[in-house]
Each structure stands twice: as structure tokens, then as C-alpha cells.
Design a protein around this motif. Structure first.
Motif, PDB file in Angstrom:
ATOM      1  N   TYR A 134       0.825  -1.205   0.000  1.00 41.80           N
ATOM      2  CA  TYR A 134       0.000   0.000   0.000  1.00 41.80           C
ATOM      3  C   TYR A 134       0.863   1.261   0.000  1.00 41.80           C
ATOM      4  O   TYR A 134       2.027   1.242   0.401  1.00 41.80           O
ATOM      5  CB  TYR A 134      -0.909   0.032   1.243  1.00 41.80           C
ATOM      6  N   LEU A 135       0.230   2.344  -0.412  1.00 42.99           N
ATOM      7  CA  LEU A 135       0.785   3.689  -0.317  1.00 42.99           C
ATOM      8  C   LEU A 135      -0.151   4.479   0.574  1.00 42.99           C
ATOM      9  O   LEU A 135      -1.380   4.452   0.365  1.00 42.99           O
ATOM     10  CB  LEU A 135       0.870   4.327  -1.707  1.00 42.99           C
ATOM     11  N   ALA A 136       0.392   5.149   1.574  1.00 40.45           N
ATOM     12  CA  ALA A 136      -0.387   6.042   2.442  1.00 40.45           C
ATOM     13  C   ALA A 136       0.215   7.435   2.302  1.00 40.45           C
ATOM     14  O   ALA A 136       1.398   7.623   2.575  1.00 40.45           O
ATOM     15  CB  ALA A 136      -0.341   5.569   3.892  1.00 40.45           C
ATOM     16  N   GLU A 137      -0.608   8.378   1.852  1.00 39.94           N
ATOM     17  CA  GLU A 137      -0.113   9.735   1.624  1.00 39.94           C
ATOM     18  C   GLU A 137      -0.657  10.689   2.681  1.00 39.94           C
ATOM     19  O   GLU A 137      -1.642  10.415   3.342  1.00 39.94           O
ATOM     20  CB  GLU A 137      -0.521  10.196   0.225  1.00 39.94           C
ATOM     21  N   ASP A 138       0.042  11.819   2.820  1.00 41.09           N
ATOM     22  CA  ASP A 138      -0.329  12.861   3.790  1.00 41.09           C
ATOM     23  C   ASP A 138      -0.416  12.295   5.208  1.00 41.09           C
ATOM     24  O   ASP A 138      -1.327  12.641   5.977  1.00 41.09           O
ATOM     25  CB  ASP A 138      -1.657  13.532   3.398  1.00 41.09           C
ATOM     26  N   CYS A 139       0.523  11.437   5.552  1.00 38.73           N
ATOM     27  CA  CYS A 139       0.538  10.833   6.894  1.00 38.73           C
ATOM     28  C   CYS A 139       0.829  11.897   7.947  1.00 38.73           C
ATOM     29  O   CYS A 139       1.634  12.804   7.734  1.00 38.73           O
ATOM     30  CB  CYS A 139       1.608   9.745   6.976  1.00 38.73           C
ATOM     31  N   GLU A 140       0.157  11.746   9.077  1.00 42.82           N
ATOM     32  CA  GLU A 140       0.350  12.658  10.198  1.00 42.82           C
ATOM     33  C   GLU A 140       0.534  11.859  11.476  1.00 42.82           C
ATOM     34  O   GLU A 140      -0.083  10.810  11.653  1.00 42.82           O
ATOM     35  CB  GLU A 140      -0.875  13.570  10.358  1.00 42.82           C
ATOM     36  N   LEU A 141       1.367  12.400  12.356  1.00 41.55           N
ATOM     37  CA  LEU A 141       1.566  11.787  13.663  1.00 41.55           C
ATOM     38  C   LEU A 141       0.277  11.948  14.455  1.00 41.55           C
ATOM     39  O   LEU A 141      -0.238  13.055  14.612  1.00 41.55           O
ATOM     40  CB  LEU A 141       2.738  12.458  14.384  1.00 41.55           C
ATOM     41  N   SER A 142      -0.264  10.835  14.934  1.00 41.67           N
ATOM     42  CA  SER A 142      -1.566  10.879  15.602  1.00 41.67           C
ATOM     43  C   SER A 142      -1.465  10.709  17.110  1.00 41.67           C
ATOM     44  O   SER A 142      -2.454  10.828  17.810  1.00 41.67           O
ATOM     45  CB  SER A 142      -2.488   9.798  15.033  1.00 41.67           C
ATOM     46  N   THR A 143      -0.286  10.415  17.598  1.00 40.52           N
ATOM     47  CA  THR A 143      -0.118  10.191  19.029  1.00 40.52           C
ATOM     48  C   THR A 143       1.269  10.654  19.451  1.00 40.52           C
ATOM     49  O   THR A 143       2.219  10.589  18.667  1.00 40.52           O
ATOM     50  CB  THR A 143      -0.326   8.705  19.394  1.00 40.52           C
TER      51      THR A 143
END
Length: 190
Positions: A134-143
């Protein structure tokens, strides 16, 4: 790219008998008696395969074009590796559900923009499973919590600029074959 399909011509073998020789939490060792019955040939033999659940991997990219990577110790080669996040598909989960869970567990990052890069045979010579990419874009730290991983996992999270990431793949710093396959699929889809 063309959607042309390759026509395989080699004769398939058939399973005569299968025995589970050994069970572990991550795979079963199977012994298979296999038979080939071609026009002018009959061949039979014992083969050993590892039956494993599906695996998942993701190339997670932040809005700043950084790749989220995990550094961990790998007992097979007795060395640390730098890898994209991944893991096993748990019973009852779909591959996309599994990789979303793994990304958060291993890195603390999540994404709302997911796309499939397809699947690859993990090692078709001796393994029964596939790895979903998979490709996950615009990832952000959530914790803000440091990811714990599984009981025996020790993970350090790293953010690398895309060019540095691709250079590490090219020079062999990132050498896990399934990770390299994910990068190849990513590059082909660009």
C-alpha cells in the motif's frame, strides 16, 4: 503500461498428500507429496513449504514528502534493518485494515489517503502467502506516545526525505526484498 496478460504454459503439479510437520505462531511447516503428470513424463516428490498468513506493507509519506520508516533488529540476519512499516494480517481482518493498524502501532502515524500497490508472492518457492502493498499519503503523527510494537519488537521511527529513501534502496541500506518490491511498484505507479 499495458494490461496484457502472460500465458503460462508449464504443467501444474498436484498435491497427493499434505502433512503439517510443525506449527509456530507465525507459520506452519508443511510436507507435500507432489505429482506431475505430463504427456511424456511422470514425476513425484516431497516438498516442504511454509504456510503463513498474508502480510502487509506500506510506503507512508508525510505532507512534507518524507517517508516514515522503522528501524528494528531482525533475528534472521542478526542485524538491524531500515524498513517500511508492515506486519501480518490478523484472522478476520482485511489487508487494508491490518496495515492501517500496523502503521499506527509501529510508528504512531496515520493517513486518510490510501491506495493499493498490488500484491506480491512473499517467496513462491517455499511460502504459501502473499504480501499486500500500500501507499499512504499525507501521513500525520496521531499520538505523542512512543510506539510499543509487539512483545519482542524494539522499533525506532525515522523520517527520511524521499530522495534519501530512494538512495538507501538503491545503495542496499534498505535491502529487505519485500520492501524493495513495494518501492518498485511505487515507482511503476508514479
Amino acid at each position: 503500461m499495458s494490461e496484457k496478460s502472460f500465458q503460462f504454459t508449464i504443467e501444474p503439479w498436484s498435491v497427493v498428500r499434505e502433512n503439517k510437520e510443525y506449527h509456530t505462531p507465525i507459520f506452519n511447516l508443511l510436507q507435500r507429496k507432489m505429482r506431475l503428470e505430463a504427456k511424456d513424463e511422470r514425476n513425484e516428490g516431497d516438498f516442504f513449504v511454509l504456510e503463513a498468513p498474508a502480510w502487509v506493507n506500506v510506503i507512508p509519506i508525510t505532507g512534507n514528502n518524507e517517508v516514515v520508516l522503522v528501524e528494528q533488529y531482525r533475528h534472521g540476519i542478526e542485524q538491524p534493518t531500515l524498513e517500511i512499516p508492515g506486519g501480518m494480517v490478523d484472522p478476520g481482518e482485511k489487508p487494508l485494515e491490518s496495515i492501517k493498524r500496523e502503521l499506527i502501532e509501529e510508528t504512531g502515524y496515520e493517513s486518510k489517503k490510501w491506495s493499493s500497490l498490488g500484491k506480491v508472492s512473499s517467496n513462491p518457492a517455499i511460502m504459501t502467502n502473499y504480501t499486500h502493498l500500500y501507499l499512504a499519503e499525507d501521513c500525520e503523527l496521531s499520538t505523542s506516545e512512543i510506539p510499543k510494537g509487539d512483545e519482542h519488537e524494539r522499533i525506532n521511527v525515522h523520517l527520511l526525505d524521499m530522495d534519501d529513501f530512494l538512495n538507501y534502496v538503491a545503495n542496499g541500506t534498505i535491502h529487505h526484498s519485500i520492501m524493495v518490491a513495494a518501492v518498485a511498484r511505487f515507482m511503476l505507479n508514479k
